[in-house]
Design a protein around this motif. Structure first.
Motif, short mmCIF file in Angstrom:
data_model
loop_
_atom_site.label_atom_id
_atom_site.label_comp_id
_atom_site.label_asym_id
_atom_site.label_seq_id
_atom_site.Cartn_x
_atom_site.Cartn_y
_atom_site.Cartn_z
N VAL A 54 54.95 37.84 34.20
CA VAL A 54 54.23 36.85 34.77
C VAL A 54 53.86 37.11 36.29
CG1 VAL A 54 54.17 34.28 35.47
CG2 VAL A 54 55.17 34.99 33.21
N SER A 55 54.89 37.61 37.08
CA SER A 55 54.68 37.87 38.24
C SER A 55 53.70 38.92 38.64
CB SER A 55 55.85 38.22 38.91
OG SER A 55 55.68 38.60 40.33
N ILE A 56 53.67 40.21 37.73
CA ILE A 56 52.55 41.12 37.76
C ILE A 56 51.32 40.48 37.58
CG2 ILE A 56 51.83 43.12 36.52
CD1 ILE A 56 54.90 43.93 36.04
N ARG A 57 51.29 39.74 36.31
CA ARG A 57 49.90 39.18 36.16
C ARG A 57 49.62 38.47 37.28
NH1 ARG A 57 47.53 33.89 34.81
NH2 ARG A 57 45.50 34.47 34.62
N ARG A 58 50.22 37.50 37.89
CA ARG A 58 49.62 36.72 39.05
C ARG A 58 49.16 37.63 40.04
NH1 ARG A 58 53.17 31.02 39.02
NH2 ARG A 58 52.71 30.35 36.81
N TYR A 59 50.09 38.69 40.25
CA TYR A 59 49.53 39.65 41.61
C TYR A 59 48.35 40.04 41.25
CZ TYR A 59 49.36 43.40 44.59
OH TYR A 59 48.98 44.48 45.46
N LEU A 60 48.00 40.58 39.91
CA LEU A 60 46.90 41.43 39.62
C LEU A 60 45.42 40.31 39.76
CD1 LEU A 60 47.93 43.96 36.64
CD2 LEU A 60 47.34 44.71 39.04
N HIS A 61 45.87 39.14 39.35
CA HIS A 61 44.93 38.04 39.08
C HIS A 61 44.27 37.99 40.59
CE1 HIS A 61 42.61 34.93 37.30
NE2 HIS A 61 42.67 34.25 38.35
N GLN A 62 45.15 37.84 41.64
CA GLN A 62 45.06 37.30 42.89
C GLN A 62 44.37 38.75 43.67
OE1 GLN A 62 48.49 36.04 45.10
NE2 GLN A 62 47.43 35.29 46.73
N HIS A 63 44.55 40.09 43.16
CA HIS A 63 43.95 41.04 43.72
C HIS A 63 43.08 41.85 42.77
CE1 HIS A 63 47.61 40.15 45.94
NE2 HIS A 63 46.74 40.36 46.95
#
Length: 402
Positions: free
Chosen positions: A17-26
């Motif tokens: 989930v953390s990886i997905r959110r980081y990529l979503h933000q960038h």
């Protein structure tokens, strides 16, 4: 092995989930995924996974070689975003104007990284090799990144005996998986037609060759390709998405430009659509004393599963979400670059249900309000791992009996 898999899912589920959110933000657009590629390489290094880079510029190939010799399975995720302004008010909403992961590629990448982590932990038990294929430019139709990765030799050393991918699918509930035995997604060709006539004043149309009138007749005629030239049981569609003509109300313009797409599943039907498109466009232009300049771009082929590997993927999905949660939904005519991989290698493409809890508020793919249900991410991670394990078992069993 199932007990070990549960343990590793517990270890990685917060991080996916953390990886997905980081990529979503960038997010990064097609062919610009340099920071995304660097982030993927960083995570692979952290997980102790060997990798190679430079395929289609920003593509990455992770390589997990099991401690026992065997066949090779590839798992693919696309990594690029879309030129869309995000409208969601999220803590991790896109930081960049007019760039958004509105097609779930952030989730695809996160789940494949998490699956790679688990498979690396299970390396001693793996018989064969698992390839982690991080593909750029999936949204760059009609060129895409799949063909470029293969042209750059991504499979020159490690050639997959079967290849798989999944796509988040907001149209089916979280906790479900869609698997098709054959057609999954359609071919997606694009065209641009410039009709050129003679312009003039609106009061003297007899002195012109009205390209606007020609365009109107052409738009209507193109719809008859599907309704009158094809077997009605064959799913196909011709869409005009762009019309550009004129700038003044009392002037008949010299040129009209039309842009659109043509979609179907059957390769033979695809050629028939193209043939009739050229015939109608040229003949109608001539009938109205205009000329037609046609730019036709052969895009992604249809994504068609190998029935054998679709069955393997279905059984793997049933292990993950249960027998009743795996269905064969109607295929979609949306295009998908994974079809190019399936033209060369057997495999399967599956849909991971990611519908949010309030389905009435679920925006579609390629929408500025698109959201996905993050509760599906652990299921998607486990599904990739299970498919890799089961596919290798099937391949190795055949290999041992050759």
């Amino acid at each position: 092995m199932a007990q070990d898999l549960n343990k590793y899912i517990d270890q990685i589920q917060d991080e996916v989930v953390s990886i997905r959110r980081y990529l979503h933000q960038h997010p990064e657009l097609s062919n610009q995924e340099r920071a995304t590629s660097a982030y993927i390489q960083h995570k692979l290094t952290e997980y102790g996974i060997n990798f190679e880079t430079g395929y289609a510029a920003n593509g990455v190939l992770g390589i997990i070689i099991g401690h026992k010799p065997g066949k090779t399975v590839a798992l693919r995720a696309d990594i690029d975003a879309l030129p869309i302004q995000e409208l969601n008010e999220l803590d991790f909403a896109s930081d960049y104007p007019n760039v958004m992961h509105a097609c779930g590629h952030d989730a695809h990448t996160a789940m494949l990284l998490a699956a790679g982590y688990i498979l690396q932990q299970m390396q001693e038990e793996i018989q064969g090799t698992v390839l982690l294929l991080f593909q750029p430019a999936e949204e760059d139709a009609p060129i895409g990144g799949a063909g470029l990765m293969m042209e750059d030799g991504v499979f020159d050393v490690y050639k997959p005996d079967a290849i798989f991918a999944q796509h988040v699918w907001p149209y089916i509930p979280a906790g479900t998986v869609g698997v098709h035995d054959n057609e999954v997604m359609g071919s997606s060709d694009r065209f641009k037609v410039t009709l050129t006539g003679r312009g003039g004043h609106a009061s003297m149309p007899h002195q012109t060759s009205d390209a606007v009138v020609a365009a109107g007749h052409l738009i209507t005629a193109l719809q008859t390709i599907v309704s009158r030239n094809l077997d009605p049981m064959e799913a196909s569609v011709v869409t005009i998405g762009v019309i550009q003509a004129g700038s003044v109300a009392n002037i008949i313009p010299k040129e009209v430009t039309l842009e659109g797409s043509i979609r179907t599943y059957n390769p033979e039907i695809r050629e028939r659509l193209k043939e009739r498109f050229f015939q109608l466009t040229n003949q109608i232009a001539g009938a109205f004393e205009a000329t037609a300049a046609i730019d036709y771009m052969d895009g992604y082929p249809a994504t068609i599963n190998t029935p054998k590997w679709a069955r393997v993927a279905r059984k793997a999905a049933q292990k993950v979400v249960g027998t009743d949660a795996v269905s064969a939904y109607k295929p979609s005519l949306a295009g998908e670059d994974f079809g190019r991989f399936l033209q060369k290698y057997p495999g399967a493409f599956v849909w991971l249900g990611t519908q949010i809890d309030d389905k009435e508020q679920q925006a579609p793919l390629h929408d500025g309000n698109f959201k996905l249900n993050e509760r599906a991410l652990p299921d998607g991670t486990r599904l990739l791992v299970q498919i890799a394990i089961d596919a290798l078992e099937e391949l190795n069993r055949e290999w041992e009996h050759e």
